[in-house]
Scaffold this active site. Structure first.
Site, PDB file in Angstrom:
ATOM      1  N   ASP A  89      74.405 -17.117 -49.993  1.00 29.89           N
ATOM      2  CA  ASP A  89      74.786 -17.183 -51.404  1.00 29.89           C
ATOM      3  C   ASP A  89      73.513 -17.055 -52.237  1.00 29.89           C
ATOM      4  O   ASP A  89      72.657 -17.932 -52.215  1.00 29.89           O
ATOM      5  CB  ASP A  89      75.504 -18.501 -51.707  1.00 29.89           C
TER       6      ASP A  89
ATOM      7  N   TRP B 202      76.616 -26.702 -53.388  1.00 30.83           N
ATOM      8  CA  TRP B 202      77.290 -26.510 -54.682  1.00 30.83           C
ATOM      9  C   TRP B 202      78.765 -26.881 -54.529  1.00 30.83           C
ATOM     10  O   TRP B 202      79.411 -26.433 -53.576  1.00 30.83           O
ATOM     11  CB  TRP B 202      77.119 -25.029 -55.052  1.00 30.83           C
TER      12      TRP B 202
ATOM     13  N   ALA C 131      72.419 -16.871 -55.721  1.00 34.40           N
ATOM     14  CA  ALA C 131      72.811 -17.039 -57.128  1.00 34.40           C
ATOM     15  C   ALA C 131      71.611 -17.121 -58.063  1.00 34.40           C
ATOM     16  O   ALA C 131      71.767 -17.026 -59.282  1.00 34.40           O
ATOM     17  CB  ALA C 131      73.682 -18.274 -57.287  1.00 34.40           C
TER      18      ALA C 131
ATOM     19  N   LYS D  50      72.540 -15.841 -63.742  1.00 29.05           N
ATOM     20  CA  LYS D  50      71.316 -16.549 -64.097  1.00 29.05           C
ATOM     21  C   LYS D  50      70.161 -15.580 -64.328  1.00 29.05           C
ATOM     22  O   LYS D  50      69.489 -15.646 -65.348  1.00 29.05           O
ATOM     23  CB  LYS D  50      70.933 -17.539 -62.994  1.00 29.05           C
TER      24      LYS D  50
HETATM   25  C1  LMR Z   1      75.964 -24.889 -61.679  1.00 24.86           C
HETATM   26  O1  LMR Z   1      75.869 -25.196 -60.489  1.00 24.86           O
HETATM   27  O2  LMR Z   1      75.798 -25.690 -62.617  1.00 24.86           O
HETATM   28  C2  LMR Z   1      76.293 -23.469 -62.052  1.00 24.86           C
HETATM   29  O3  LMR Z   1      76.334 -22.670 -60.917  1.00 24.86           O
HETATM   30  C3  LMR Z   1      77.503 -23.365 -62.884  1.00 24.86           C
HETATM   31  C4  LMR Z   1      78.762 -23.562 -62.099  1.00 24.86           C
HETATM   32  O4  LMR Z   1      79.618 -22.686 -62.155  1.00 24.86           O
HETATM   33  O5  LMR Z   1      78.917 -24.585 -61.439  1.00 24.86           O
END
Ligand code: LMR
Length: 394
Positions: free
Chosen positions: A208, A127, A210, A243
């Protein structure tokens, strides 16, 4: 002070949100930012959340401060949800944070204070906010190979080969489930191998979490983390309720530090609370209170679990439908890997130029690395998306 300032470039996911919003085309398709959507394209407030909000609204008679770490009831409920009974509760120090990003930040702030020389190992890819925060804090970062773009699966051998380079005190950042952006998850043997490596090298896992509940189910998605937690003396964790509770804008997250014993966990929890004080003082309470209300009530928990199951099953069905449609229009099984992955995301494997073309010519928005959010797919747009992808990636 601002004479020479130019605004920093925004993250590619956030930039894409703006581009989508500004696109006047009626038939545009949003497969960008990771938010869940119904077939009607809405990001709903979950029914359990609405019900809990009503209870909170009725019961709350003060907006006075709670505590630097947030409400202990929220921390306990989240600890149980994530860790189950994998480790004694008193080995886990925790503090509420503004969202999962806040949790990642607070955990890394703690690392910066305690072991500034540590290298943080991140999967390639990961990410984009992971490297951004690591670099913002001035921590060292290295990538470990993870995704095999040939198979759309895990490049297990390369991952372990790279991770063999970790030094004592280094952090291994692992996605708890539903890897963002690849959708490729570790299996239990991989989790075990990472646990053994951490024990062997004195490295610390940082998980992590999420998307808990977006893969195979709440227990299934937590199984790897729980296995790892049962193996190692110390572990860091950042979790988000954006989420799985759909509480995106309410910013509900938690930073956790598992220590070797209760005394160390207490100290680590105290440090997380102190870091909260430095950065924003008190974490937001409303969304955390809603989560706690749901998790402390059997009926609300059941309602929430069933809504979460619906969301998970819809995303899995979207994957299957897209794979079938792509098989039909390309006459090949080239995209079959999408069906083997988990959660919201998958990498289509398009080049940046192809991603641009999908957006400009077809109004289909995906992140520049060709990540799509499968929750943005619908029965109506799947044929359109498949046709455009087949055309552009010919
Ligand atoms: C994403 O990866 O699209 C989400 O986790 C939103 C973000 O904050 O990037």
């Amino acid at each position: 002070m601002f004479e020479t300032l130019t605004a920093p470039e925004v993250d590619k996911i956030i930039r894409l949100m703006g581009m989508f919003r500004d696109d006047p085309r009626e038939d545009k398709v949003d497969l960008g930012v990771g938010v869940y959507k119904t077939p009607e394209g809405r990001t709903p407030v979950m029914r359990a959340v609405k019900a809990a909000e009503e209870l909170v609204w009725q019961a709350q008679d003060s907006k006075g401060y709670v505590a630097l770490a947030g409400d202990p009831g929220y921390l306990a409920a989240m600890r149980a949800l994530i860790f189950g009974d994998a480790v004694a509760a008193n080995r886990i120090g925790a503090a509420g944070t503004p969202g999962g990003t806040g949790a990642v930040r607070q955990v890394l702030e703690m690392v910066k204070r305690l072991t500034p020389e540590a290298t943080v190992w991140v999967s390639a890819p990961t990410w984009p906010n992971h490297p951004a925060i690591i670099s913002y804090l001035g921590l060292e970062m290295r990538e470990y190979r993870y995704y095999d773009s040939e198979t759309g699966g895990l490049d297990r051998a390369s991952m372990m080969e790279d991770l063999a380079g970790v030094a004592p005190g280094d952090l291994i950042l692992v996605h708890g489930c539903c890897h963002n952006p690849t959708g490729v998850d570790l299996d239990l043997e991989d989790w075990r191998a990472i646990g053994e490596l951490c024990l062997d090298r004195g490295a610390v896992p940082f998980v992590d979490m999420a998307y808990l509940g977006f893969g195979d189910g709440l227990e299934e998605d937590a199984a790897g983390l729980r296995l790892l937690a049962g193996m190692v003396p110390e572990l860091l964790l950042a979790a988000s309720c954006s989420k799985n509770f759909g509480l995106y804008r309410d910013r509900v997250g938690i930073a956790m530090a598992m220590g070797a014993d209760a005394e160390r966990a207490l100290a680590a929890g105290g440090m997380l609370a102190w870091l909260n004080r430095q950065n924003f003082a008190f974490p937001p309470d409303h969304g955390a209170r809603v989560v706690q209300t749901i998790l402390d009530d059997a009926d609300l928990t059941e309602m929430w679990r069933s809504e979460l199951r619906e969301m998970r099953e819809r995303m899995a069905a979207n994957r299957r439908a897209l794979v079938a449609e792509l098989r039909q229009v390309t006459g090949s099984d080239r995209f079959a890997f999408l069906g083997t992955q988990k959660g919201m995301f998958t990498l289509l494997g398009a080049t940046p130029a192809q991603v641009d073309r999908l957006r400009e010519e077809f109004g289909i928005y995906l992140v520049g690395d060709s990540r799509i959010n499968v929750a943005g797919l619908t029965d109506a747009n799947i044929p359109v998306v498949a046709k455009a992808v087949a055309e552009v990636m010919r």
